[in-house]
Design an enzyme around this catalytic site. Structure first.
Site, PDB file in Angstrom:
ATOM      1  N   LYS A  22       1.062  -1.256  -0.138  1.00 27.21           N
ATOM      2  CA  LYS A  22      -0.063   0.087   0.058  1.00 27.21           C
ATOM      3  C   LYS A  22       0.943   1.159   0.049  1.00 27.21           C
ATOM      4  O   LYS A  22       0.734   2.246  -0.917  1.00 27.21           O
ATOM      5  CB  LYS A  22      -0.894  -0.058   1.136  1.00 27.21           C
ATOM      6  CG  LYS A  22      -1.273   1.481   1.658  1.00 27.21           C
ATOM      7  CD  LYS A  22      -2.441   1.387   2.825  1.00 27.21           C
ATOM      8  CE  LYS A  22      -2.213   1.829   4.092  1.00 27.21           C
ATOM      9  NZ  LYS A  22      -1.582   3.255   4.348  1.00 27.21           N
ATOM     10  N   ASN A  23       1.840   1.425   1.086  1.00 29.25           N
ATOM     11  CA  ASN A  23       2.672   2.449   0.969  1.00 29.25           C
ATOM     12  C   ASN A  23       3.492   2.777  -0.063  1.00 29.25           C
ATOM     13  O   ASN A  23       3.897   4.129  -0.049  1.00 29.25           O
ATOM     14  CB  ASN A  23       3.074   2.675   2.628  1.00 29.25           C
ATOM     15  CG  ASN A  23       2.179   2.889   3.603  1.00 29.25           C
ATOM     16  OD1 ASN A  23       0.941   3.187   3.224  1.00 29.25           O
ATOM     17  ND2 ASN A  23       2.553   2.464   4.794  1.00 29.25           N
ATOM     18  N   CYS A 117      -5.565   8.114   8.655  1.00 28.79           N
ATOM     19  CA  CYS A 117      -5.825   7.480  10.121  1.00 28.79           C
ATOM     20  C   CYS A 117      -5.560   8.562  11.092  1.00 28.79           C
ATOM     21  O   CYS A 117      -4.439   9.417  10.903  1.00 28.79           O
ATOM     22  CB  CYS A 117      -4.904   6.283  10.259  1.00 28.79           C
ATOM     23  SG  CYS A 117      -5.155   4.988   9.415  1.00 28.79           S
ATOM     24  N   ARG A 122      -0.654  14.829  13.034  1.00 31.19           N
ATOM     25  CA  ARG A 122       0.161  14.715  11.825  1.00 31.19           C
ATOM     26  C   ARG A 122       0.557  15.660  11.067  1.00 31.19           C
ATOM     27  O   ARG A 122       0.020  16.052  10.187  1.00 31.19           O
ATOM     28  CB  ARG A 122      -0.928  13.611  11.077  1.00 31.19           C
ATOM     29  CG  ARG A 122      -1.119  12.353  11.855  1.00 31.19           C
ATOM     30  CD  ARG A 122      -1.479  11.227  10.998  1.00 31.19           C
ATOM     31  NE  ARG A 122      -0.781  10.476   9.971  1.00 31.19           N
ATOM     32  CZ  ARG A 122      -0.968   9.641   9.252  1.00 31.19           C
ATOM     33  NH1 ARG A 122      -2.123   9.023   9.276  1.00 31.19           N
ATOM     34  NH2 ARG A 122      -0.051   9.045   8.658  1.00 31.19           N
ATOM     35  N   ILE A 124       2.729  18.569   8.926  1.00 30.46           N
ATOM     36  CA  ILE A 124       3.348  18.354   7.435  1.00 30.46           C
ATOM     37  C   ILE A 124       4.487  19.377   7.334  1.00 30.46           C
ATOM     38  O   ILE A 124       5.019  19.818   6.032  1.00 30.46           O
ATOM     39  CB  ILE A 124       2.530  18.231   6.334  1.00 30.46           C
ATOM     40  CG1 ILE A 124       1.674  19.671   6.120  1.00 30.46           C
ATOM     41  CG2 ILE A 124       1.453  17.282   6.135  1.00 30.46           C
ATOM     42  CD1 ILE A 124       1.181  19.800   4.665  1.00 30.46           C
ATOM     43  N   ASP A 306       3.474   0.453  12.383  1.00 29.85           N
ATOM     44  CA  ASP A 306       2.279  -0.164  11.675  1.00 29.85           C
ATOM     45  C   ASP A 306       1.937  -1.756  12.145  1.00 29.85           C
ATOM     46  O   ASP A 306       0.942  -2.223  11.743  1.00 29.85           O
ATOM     47  CB  ASP A 306       2.462   0.044  10.107  1.00 29.85           C
ATOM     48  CG  ASP A 306       2.396   1.515   9.612  1.00 29.85           C
ATOM     49  OD1 ASP A 306       2.092   2.424  10.511  1.00 29.85           O
ATOM     50  OD2 ASP A 306       2.708   1.759   8.508  1.00 29.85           O
ATOM     51  N   ARG A 398      -9.052   0.023   3.411  1.00 32.46           N
ATOM     52  CA  ARG A 398      -8.010   0.971   2.997  1.00 32.46           C
ATOM     53  C   ARG A 398      -6.721   0.500   2.722  1.00 32.46           C
ATOM     54  O   ARG A 398      -5.744   0.727   1.869  1.00 32.46           O
ATOM     55  CB  ARG A 398      -7.940   2.181   3.931  1.00 32.46           C
ATOM     56  CG  ARG A 398      -8.993   3.165   3.995  1.00 32.46           C
ATOM     57  CD  ARG A 398      -8.505   4.542   4.859  1.00 32.46           C
ATOM     58  NE  ARG A 398      -7.448   4.909   4.576  1.00 32.46           N
ATOM     59  CZ  ARG A 398      -6.361   5.256   5.343  1.00 32.46           C
ATOM     60  NH1 ARG A 398      -6.909   5.168   6.594  1.00 32.46           N
ATOM     61  NH2 ARG A 398      -5.329   5.333   5.141  1.00 32.46           N
TER      62      ARG A 398
HETATM   63  C1  EPZ Z   1       3.908   6.841   6.739  1.00 29.01           C
HETATM   64  O1  EPZ Z   1       3.119   7.989   7.409  1.00 29.01           O
HETATM   65  C2  EPZ Z   1       2.824   5.846   6.718  1.00 29.01           C
HETATM   66  N1  EPZ Z   1       1.833   6.205   5.670  1.00 29.01           N
HETATM   67  C3  EPZ Z   1       2.042   5.637   7.898  1.00 29.01           C
HETATM   68  O2  EPZ Z   1       1.527   4.086   7.665  1.00 29.01           O
HETATM   69  C4  EPZ Z   1       3.352   4.938   9.039  1.00 29.01           C
HETATM   70  O3  EPZ Z   1       2.690   4.563  10.230  1.00 29.01           O
HETATM   71  C5  EPZ Z   1       4.388   6.042   9.173  1.00 29.01           C
HETATM   72  O4  EPZ Z   1       4.710   6.476   7.749  1.00 29.01           O
HETATM   73  C6  EPZ Z   1       5.566   5.742   9.918  1.00 29.01           C
HETATM   74  O5  EPZ Z   1       6.281   4.510   9.703  1.00 29.01           O
HETATM   75  C7  EPZ Z   1       2.268   6.121   4.384  1.00 29.01           C
HETATM   76  O6  EPZ Z   1       3.273   5.698   3.954  1.00 29.01           O
HETATM   77  C8  EPZ Z   1       1.108   6.338   3.461  1.00 29.01           C
HETATM   78  P1  EPZ Z   1       5.984  10.212   9.021  1.00 29.01           P
HETATM   79  P2  EPZ Z   1       3.800   9.556   7.398  1.00 29.01           P
HETATM   80  O7  EPZ Z   1       5.967  11.357   8.225  1.00 29.01           O
HETATM   81  O8  EPZ Z   1       4.672   9.654   6.236  1.00 29.01           O
HETATM   82  C9  EPZ Z   1       6.303  13.418  12.420  1.00 29.01           C
HETATM   83  C10 EPZ Z   1      -0.300   2.915   7.854  1.00 29.01           C
HETATM   84  O9  EPZ Z   1      -0.962   2.066   8.919  1.00 29.01           O
HETATM   85  N2  EPZ Z   1       6.232  14.424  11.489  1.00 29.01           N
HETATM   86  O10 EPZ Z   1       7.095   9.097   8.842  1.00 29.01           O
HETATM   87  O11 EPZ Z   1       2.535  10.268   7.642  1.00 29.01           O
HETATM   88  C11 EPZ Z   1       4.981  12.696  12.545  1.00 29.01           C
HETATM   89  O12 EPZ Z   1       3.956  13.388  13.448  1.00 29.01           O
HETATM   90  C12 EPZ Z   1      -0.003   3.984   7.777  1.00 29.01           C
HETATM   91  O13 EPZ Z   1      -0.073   2.043   7.004  1.00 29.01           O
HETATM   92  C13 EPZ Z   1       6.300  15.595  11.819  1.00 29.01           C
HETATM   93  O14 EPZ Z   1       6.509  15.893  12.861  1.00 29.01           O
HETATM   94  O15 EPZ Z   1       4.424   9.403   8.700  1.00 29.01           O
HETATM   95  C14 EPZ Z   1       5.279  11.130  13.277  1.00 29.01           C
HETATM   96  O16 EPZ Z   1       5.445  11.627  14.566  1.00 29.01           O
HETATM   97  C15 EPZ Z   1      -0.464   4.885   9.081  1.00 29.01           C
HETATM   98  N3  EPZ Z   1       6.314  16.661  10.601  1.00 29.01           N
HETATM   99  C16 EPZ Z   1       6.702  10.989  12.668  1.00 29.01           C
HETATM  100  O17 EPZ Z   1       7.335  12.445  12.168  1.00 29.01           O
HETATM  101  C17 EPZ Z   1       6.257  16.354   9.235  1.00 29.01           C
HETATM  102  O18 EPZ Z   1       6.180  17.176   8.514  1.00 29.01           O
HETATM  103  C18 EPZ Z   1       6.855  10.026  11.545  1.00 29.01           C
HETATM  104  O19 EPZ Z   1       5.698  10.341  10.530  1.00 29.01           O
HETATM  105  C19 EPZ Z   1       5.985  14.996   9.128  1.00 29.01           C
HETATM  106  C20 EPZ Z   1       5.978  13.824  10.063  1.00 29.01           C
END
Ligand code: EPZ
Length: 428
Positions: A22-23, A117, A122, A124, A306, A398
């Site tokens: 998926k990811n 989710c 979350r 960006i 995950d 999803r």
């Molecule tokens: C990806 O989410 C995955 N989603 C998530 O999978 C997964 O849990 C996550 O990576 C961690 O492995 C997809 O790939 C579509 P991050 P993402 O940016 O990219 C903080 C599932 O169940 N952060 O690595 O959104 C954030 O708050 C899903 O398949 C910031 O502070 O995760 C978190 O604490 C759910 N600022 C940490 O970084 C930012 O700009 C990691 O988030 C971005 C993130």
């Protein structure tokens, strides 16, 4: 609305085929916008996040032909409407990858703030700072539409102040067509990061180092179409590994990359399962008791967040007291209250949960609070005594292709039941 009805207690035995990741898919589909010719994407999982990504592309004006269940032809040559509306973005976190892809192609992008989710905050900000470092200006309208644009995208040296999968992917997409060299440091190393880099390289990009801490991208001025096969889903595979261990079953999980599963294998062996690795499959079985462990989620190659909810279910019926430390998300234990309804002894304090094993779980009506929490409740239902009904399974759909059918094929008593919308009786 559908729900799952599960009668627990069966040992699950047999083999299952794992679908595409998926990811990776939700990053690769927006990346087809960078190609100047058609792409053929294979091993796409048949899940609602993929259907939605394809819908976004086709509403933009791309030609999208589904050739069979897992192969899609995409031609983005004639995009007419390069934006992602709230209607789509609200359902799917990964809709933000259209920002990086549209920036690379048009140097301007309009994408509504993403949903997905609910795992706590979350933000960006790392995506936005990365785009700004490439020369973009980014604004967020009061209604939540994100605008990003640049006169020119120019390569830069970017150090992420925290590891983020999404920011790494988004900035890699934008930088692949920036002028000159971009160096990304402190990046995420998940298998889907490597898969996206491989796809972009197969279209003519020049990206090196994906899967390590530093990614170097020499921007190219154009890219061509490509045929590409998406990697197998690490988390779907891990979920079936957990199911084998939870049900004291014996499952051969096929079409996987064992290297991607090492951190999951290591914990399952400590919990009491036996894991046998083959070239592209893995067998998991369990005869003895489940043991307590300490589990901490970390960015890849650490234990994936995950898989945290699915592993917690095993620990609810393990001997002794286990501790789970969620190091990625602020709020990924919302499912604990659902497990308590089934008899689990689980206490949550912020990002730490302590689970005292109980002899058995009991079936109950529960609600999937997010995708992986939903998968965890399915595992709980499979091992519980009696009947478990899980509502809001659209979260599960999803990310898991034909979950109920795959489980039935290895002996689970699970049915998908249609639930008519509840209507509120008029007050008298
Ligand atoms: C990806 O989410 C995955 N989603 C998530 O999978 C997964 O849990 C996550 O990576 C961690 O492995 C997809 O790939 C579509 P991050 P993402 O940016 O990219 C903080 C599932 O169940 N952060 O690595 O959104 C954030 O708050 C899903 O398949 C910031 O502070 O995760 C978190 O604490 C759910 N600022 C940490 O970084 C930012 O700009 C990691 O988030 C971005 C993130």
């Amino acid at each position: 609305m559908n729900k799952y009805v599960i009668n627990g207690g069966n040992r699950l035995c047999g083999s299952v085929d794992i679908s595409g990741a998926k990811n990776a898919a939700v990053a690769i589909l927006p990346a087809t916008l960078l190609a100047e010719g058609p792409c053929l994407i294979e091993n796409l999982p048949n899940i609602s996040d993929v259907t939605r990504s394809l819908k976004i592309l086709s509403e933009m004006g791309a030609t999208v032909n589904v050739l069979n269940k897992s192969t899609v032809f995409i031609d983005t040559a004639h995009i007419t409407s390069p934006l992602v509306p709230y209607e789509h973005a609200k359902h799917m976190r990964a809709s933000y990858y259209f920002l990086g892809a549209l920036l690379a192609r048009y140097k301007t992008a309009n994408v509504a703030m993403p949903g997905g989710c609910d795992l706590g905050a979350r933000p960006i900000d790392r995506h936005i700072r990365g785009f700004e470092d490439l020369g973009c200006s980014v604004t967020i309208e009061p209604g939540g539409m994100i605008h990003a644009s640049a006169e020119a995208l120019v390569g830069n040296h970017i150090f992420f102040d925290g590891v983020s999968v999404g920011a790494t992917i988004n900035v890699m997409l934008a930088a692949s067509k920036a002028e000159g060299l971009t160096v990304l440091e402190n990046v995420a190393k998940e298998p889907h990061i490597v898969d996206l880099a491989n796809f972009l390289n197969s279209m003519g990009a020049d990206i090196r180092g994906a899967g390590t801490d530093v990614i170097k991208i020499h921007g190219v001025s154009s890219m061509h179409g490509a045929n590409y096969t998406i990697i197998p889903d690490q988390i779907e595979a891990g979920t079936f590994m957990a199911i084998a261990a939870a049900t004291a079953g014996d499952i051969v999980i096929k079409n996987i990359i064992p290297k991607h599963l090492e951190s999951i294998t290591e914990k399952l062996v400590k919990i009491g399962a036996t894991v046998e690795e083959y070239d592209d499959s893995i067998r998991v079985f369990r005869n003895g008791p489940l043991n307590k462990i300490t589990l901490k989620t970390l960015p890849h190659p650490g234990f994936p967040t995950d898989m945290q909810p699915q592993m917690t279910v095993l620990l609810t019926v393990a001997e002794g007291s286990s501790m789970i430390i969620e190091d990625i998300w602020d709020n990924r234990f919302k499912y604990a209250s659902e497990l308590r309804r089934m008899g689990a002894d689980i206490r949550v304090d912020g990002k730490v949960a302590v689970v005292d094993g109980v002899p058995f779980l009991t079936g109950a009506p529960v609600r999937a609070t997010d995708l992986r929490a939903g998968a965890a409740l399915v595992i709980a239902g499979l091992i519980a005594k009696g009947t478990t009904e899980i509502e809001d399974i659209y979260h599960i759909e999803r990310g898991y292709e034909n979950f109920a059918e795959k489980l039935q094929s290895i002996g689970a008593d699970i049915k998908t039941v249609y639930v008519p919308d509840r209507t509120i009786a008029p007050a008298f």
